[in-house]
Design a protein around this motif. Structure first.
Motif, PDB file in Angstrom:
ATOM      1  N   TYR A  80       0.868  -0.836   0.010  1.00 52.17           N
ATOM      2  CA  TYR A  80      -0.151   0.316   0.165  1.00 52.17           C
ATOM      3  C   TYR A  80       0.673   1.270   0.004  1.00 52.17           C
ATOM      4  O   TYR A  80       0.511   2.665  -1.014  1.00 52.17           O
ATOM      5  N   ASP A  81       2.156   1.440   0.545  1.00 55.25           N
ATOM      6  CA  ASP A  81       3.008   2.265   0.888  1.00 55.25           C
ATOM      7  C   ASP A  81       4.165   1.660   0.746  1.00 55.25           C
ATOM      8  O   ASP A  81       4.826   2.032   1.483  1.00 55.25           O
ATOM      9  N   PRO A  82       4.725   1.495  -0.316  1.00 54.76           N
ATOM     10  CA  PRO A  82       6.062   1.309  -0.505  1.00 54.76           C
ATOM     11  C   PRO A  82       7.537   1.829  -0.191  1.00 54.76           C
ATOM     12  O   PRO A  82       8.353   2.218   0.189  1.00 54.76           O
ATOM     13  N   GLU A  83       7.132   3.346  -0.808  1.00 54.17           N
ATOM     14  CA  GLU A  83       7.855   4.865  -1.005  1.00 54.17           C
ATOM     15  C   GLU A  83       8.697   5.152   0.963  1.00 54.17           C
ATOM     16  O   GLU A  83      10.003   4.460   0.951  1.00 54.17           O
ATOM     17  N   THR A  84       7.089   4.423   1.785  1.00 53.04           N
ATOM     18  CA  THR A  84       7.729   4.669   3.118  1.00 53.04           C
ATOM     19  C   THR A  84       8.663   3.218   3.407  1.00 53.04           C
ATOM     20  O   THR A  84       9.525   3.941   4.206  1.00 53.04           O
ATOM     21  N   ALA A  85       8.434   2.895   3.271  1.00 49.97           N
ATOM     22  CA  ALA A  85       8.355   0.793   3.234  1.00 49.97           C
ATOM     23  C   ALA A  85      10.401   1.316   2.768  1.00 49.97           C
ATOM     24  O   ALA A  85      11.083   0.809   3.579  1.00 49.97           O
ATOM     25  N   LEU A  86      10.189   1.698   1.601  1.00 49.27           N
ATOM     26  CA  LEU A  86      11.974   1.778   1.296  1.00 49.27           C
ATOM     27  C   LEU A  86      12.331   2.332   1.729  1.00 49.27           C
ATOM     28  O   LEU A  86      13.412   2.155   2.141  1.00 49.27           O
ATOM     29  N   SER A  87      12.386   3.427   1.769  1.00 53.14           N
ATOM     30  CA  SER A  87      12.739   4.233   2.214  1.00 53.14           C
ATOM     31  C   SER A  87      13.616   3.513   3.922  1.00 53.14           C
ATOM     32  O   SER A  87      14.457   4.091   4.644  1.00 53.14           O
ATOM     33  N   THR A  88      12.739   3.500   4.974  1.00 55.49           N
ATOM     34  CA  THR A  88      13.383   3.029   6.731  1.00 55.49           C
ATOM     35  C   THR A  88      13.660   1.931   5.480  1.00 55.49           C
ATOM     36  O   THR A  88      15.159   1.605   6.712  1.00 55.49           O
ATOM     37  N   MET A  89      13.248   0.509   4.828  1.00 56.97           N
ATOM     38  CA  MET A  89      14.271  -0.393   4.513  1.00 56.97           C
ATOM     39  C   MET A  89      16.429   0.441   4.317  1.00 56.97           C
ATOM     40  O   MET A  89      17.302  -0.338   4.362  1.00 56.97           O
ATOM     41  N   GLU A  90      16.156   1.761   3.446  1.00 56.10           N
ATOM     42  CA  GLU A  90      17.057   1.860   2.963  1.00 56.10           C
ATOM     43  C   GLU A  90      18.094   2.986   4.094  1.00 56.10           C
ATOM     44  O   GLU A  90      19.306   2.277   4.738  1.00 56.10           O
ATOM     45  N   ALA A  91      17.078   2.996   4.875  1.00 51.64           N
ATOM     46  CA  ALA A  91      17.419   4.069   5.946  1.00 51.64           C
ATOM     47  C   ALA A  91      18.777   2.601   7.212  1.00 51.64           C
ATOM     48  O   ALA A  91      18.929   3.062   7.881  1.00 51.64           O
ATOM     49  N   GLN A  92      17.747   1.393   7.012  1.00 47.17           N
ATOM     50  CA  GLN A  92      18.917   0.385   7.693  1.00 47.17           C
ATOM     51  C   GLN A  92      19.588  -0.812   6.765  1.00 47.17           C
ATOM     52  O   GLN A  92      20.000  -1.945   7.292  1.00 47.17           O
ATOM     53  N   GLY A  93      19.816   0.197   5.824  1.00 41.48           N
ATOM     54  CA  GLY A  93      21.170  -0.721   5.138  1.00 41.48           C
ATOM     55  C   GLY A  93      20.883  -1.331   4.271  1.00 41.48           C
ATOM     56  O   GLY A  93      21.492  -2.452   3.778  1.00 41.48           O
ATOM     57  N   ALA A  94      19.384  -1.588   3.806  1.00 40.23           N
ATOM     58  CA  ALA A  94      18.779  -2.838   2.802  1.00 40.23           C
ATOM     59  C   ALA A  94      18.277  -2.057   1.519  1.00 40.23           C
ATOM     60  O   ALA A  94      16.604  -2.077   2.196  1.00 40.23           O
ATOM     61  N   GLU A  95      18.477  -2.099   1.166  1.00 39.49           N
ATOM     62  CA  GLU A  95      18.193  -1.072  -0.610  1.00 39.49           C
ATOM     63  C   GLU A  95      17.407  -2.318  -1.537  1.00 39.49           C
ATOM     64  O   GLU A  95      18.483  -3.048  -1.795  1.00 39.49           O
ATOM     65  N   GLU A  96      16.422  -3.050  -1.502  1.00 42.86           N
ATOM     66  CA  GLU A  96      15.923  -3.644  -2.034  1.00 42.86           C
ATOM     67  C   GLU A  96      14.544  -3.870  -2.853  1.00 42.86           C
ATOM     68  O   GLU A  96      13.541  -4.523  -2.321  1.00 42.86           O
ATOM     69  N   LEU A  97      14.234  -3.900  -3.657  1.00 42.33           N
ATOM     70  CA  LEU A  97      13.567  -3.142  -4.233  1.00 42.33           C
ATOM     71  C   LEU A  97      12.362  -4.697  -4.911  1.00 42.33           C
ATOM     72  O   LEU A  97      11.554  -4.767  -5.149  1.00 42.33           O
ATOM     73  N   ALA A  98      13.393  -5.757  -5.569  1.00 47.60           N
ATOM     74  CA  ALA A  98      12.980  -7.079  -5.261  1.00 47.60           C
ATOM     75  C   ALA A  98      12.551  -7.851  -4.516  1.00 47.60           C
ATOM     76  O   ALA A  98      11.451  -8.442  -4.841  1.00 47.60           O
ATOM     77  N   GLN A  99      12.788  -7.208  -3.032  1.00 40.95           N
ATOM     78  CA  GLN A  99      11.606  -7.413  -1.702  1.00 40.95           C
ATOM     79  C   GLN A  99      10.191  -7.588  -2.670  1.00 40.95           C
ATOM     80  O   GLN A  99       8.890  -8.299  -2.207  1.00 40.95           O
ATOM     81  N   PHE A 100      10.069  -6.572  -2.724  1.00 38.81           N
ATOM     82  CA  PHE A 100       8.560  -6.030  -2.938  1.00 38.81           C
ATOM     83  C   PHE A 100       7.996  -7.375  -4.252  1.00 38.81           C
ATOM     84  O   PHE A 100       6.787  -7.416  -4.222  1.00 38.81           O
ATOM     85  N   GLU A 101       8.629  -7.018  -5.211  1.00 37.43           N
ATOM     86  CA  GLU A 101       8.313  -8.496  -5.900  1.00 37.43           C
ATOM     87  C   GLU A 101       8.142  -9.825  -5.753  1.00 37.43           C
ATOM     88  O   GLU A 101       7.586 -10.190  -5.568  1.00 37.43           O
ATOM     89  N   GLU A 102       8.902 -10.456  -4.243  1.00 33.45           N
ATOM     90  CA  GLU A 102       8.598 -11.430  -3.874  1.00 33.45           C
ATOM     91  C   GLU A 102       7.595 -11.648  -3.207  1.00 33.45           C
ATOM     92  O   GLU A 102       6.326 -12.317  -3.031  1.00 33.45           O
ATOM     93  N   ILE A 103       7.566 -10.397  -2.700  1.00 39.49           N
ATOM     94  CA  ILE A 103       6.492  -9.919  -1.154  1.00 39.49           C
ATOM     95  C   ILE A 103       4.691 -10.394  -2.472  1.00 39.49           C
ATOM     96  O   ILE A 103       3.860 -10.844  -2.178  1.00 39.49           O
ATOM     97  N   PHE A 104       4.628  -9.219  -3.654  1.00 41.91           N
ATOM     98  CA  PHE A 104       3.798  -9.376  -4.093  1.00 41.91           C
ATOM     99  C   PHE A 104       3.624 -10.619  -4.709  1.00 41.91           C
ATOM    100  O   PHE A 104       2.603 -10.813  -4.869  1.00 41.91           O
ATOM    101  N   ASN A 105       3.838 -11.391  -5.540  1.00 42.60           N
ATOM    102  CA  ASN A 105       4.466 -12.666  -6.110  1.00 42.60           C
ATOM    103  C   ASN A 105       4.082 -14.009  -4.728  1.00 42.60           C
ATOM    104  O   ASN A 105       2.956 -15.152  -5.474  1.00 42.60           O
ATOM    105  N   ALA A 106       3.662 -13.297  -3.843  1.00 47.04           N
ATOM    106  CA  ALA A 106       3.630 -14.613  -2.604  1.00 47.04           C
ATOM    107  C   ALA A 106       2.264 -14.024  -2.005  1.00 47.04           C
ATOM    108  O   ALA A 106       1.476 -14.889  -1.295  1.00 47.04           O
TER     109      ALA A 106
END
Length: 192
Positions: free
Chosen positions: A144-170
Motif C-alpha cells: 500500500y505504501d512502498p515508498e515509506t517502506a523503502l525509505s525505512t529499509m534504506e535507512a537500515q541499509g537494505a535497499e531491496e526492490l526485489a523484496q517487493f516483487e517477492e511479496i507481490f508474487n507471494a
C-alpha cells in the motif's frame, strides 16, 4: 453488468470506493474466518454513511448483488487456493507498484480493520497463527505504501526492490493460506 460498468454508469458513484478499493474490501471480507453479513460491512463502500448513495432501491440492490457475487467468487478462490491478484494489479518499475495495486491494498486493509477482532481472537499474540496474520498484514501494508517502506529499509541499509516483487508474487499463496487457516480455526471454535 460488471462492477466496473456499474461504477461508470452511475454519476453518484464518486461517493463509492473505486473498483480496486472495493475488490480489496470484499477480498478481506471473503478471507475473514467468520462469515459476516454484507449488511454489516457494505456501508464501508460509501464511507460508512448511514444513507447509501443510490438513486433508488433497485440501484442499491443491483450494486449489492454485484458485491455479493464478487464475495462468493473471492471466497471460493481463496478456499480453493486459486486466488490471484485482480487484473490490472501490477508491479511498476518507477512506482514499485501501480495505482491499482495500491488501491486494492488500501481496500484490503480497510476490510482487515473490520475483521480484526475475529482474527485476533482466533490467532492471539505469541501463536504461529498470529505470526502468519502479522506477516500478511505487514506485506499488504508494504504494498500500500512502498515508498515509506523503502525509505525505512534504506535507512537500515537494505535497499531491496526485489523484496517487493517477492511479496507481490507471494501474496496469493499467503492470503489463501491465511484464509484456510482462519476458516479451520473458526470451524474448530464453532464445533467446540
Amino acid at each position: 453488468m460488471t462492477l466496473s460498468d456499474f461504477l461508470t454508469q452511475h454519476a453518484d458513484s464518486e461517493q463509492l470506493l473505486n473498483e480496486m478499493q472495493t475488490r480489496g474490501v470484499v477480498t478481506a471480507m471473503a478471507a475473514a474466518p467468520h462469515v459476516i453479513s454484507p449488511s454489516e460491512w457494505l456501508p464501508v463502500m460509501w464511507g460508512g454513511e448511514e444513507q447509501a448513495p443510490f438513486e433508488n432501491h433497485e440501484q442499491f440492490e443491483q450494486y449489492a448483488n454485484l458485491i455479493v457475487d464478487i464475495w462468493n467468487e473471492q471466497r471460493q478462490q481463496l478456499l480453493e487456493k486459486t486466488w490471484q491478484w485482480p487484473e490490472g494489479c501490477l508491479l511498476d518499475d518507477a512506482e514499485i507498484v501501480n495505482q491499482a495495486t495500491r488501491d486494492f491494498a488500501e481496500g484490503l486493509l480497510q476490510g482487515w480493520s473490520l475483521t480484526r477482532d475475529d482474527w485476533e481472537t482466533l490467532m492471539p499474540e505469541n501463536t504461529d497463527g498470529n505470526a502468519l496474520l502479522g506477516g500478511v498484514v505487514l506485506s499488504i501494508s508494504l504494498l500500500y505504501d512502498p515508498e515509506t517502506a523503502l525509505s525505512t529499509m534504506e535507512a537500515q541499509g537494505a535497499e531491496e526492490l526485489a523484496q517487493f516483487e517477492e511479496i507481490f508474487n507471494a501474496m496469493p499463496t499467503m492470503l489463501c493460506g491465511l484464509t484456510l487457516h482462519g476458516a479451520g480455526l473458526a470451524e474448530d471454535q464453532e464445533g467446540a
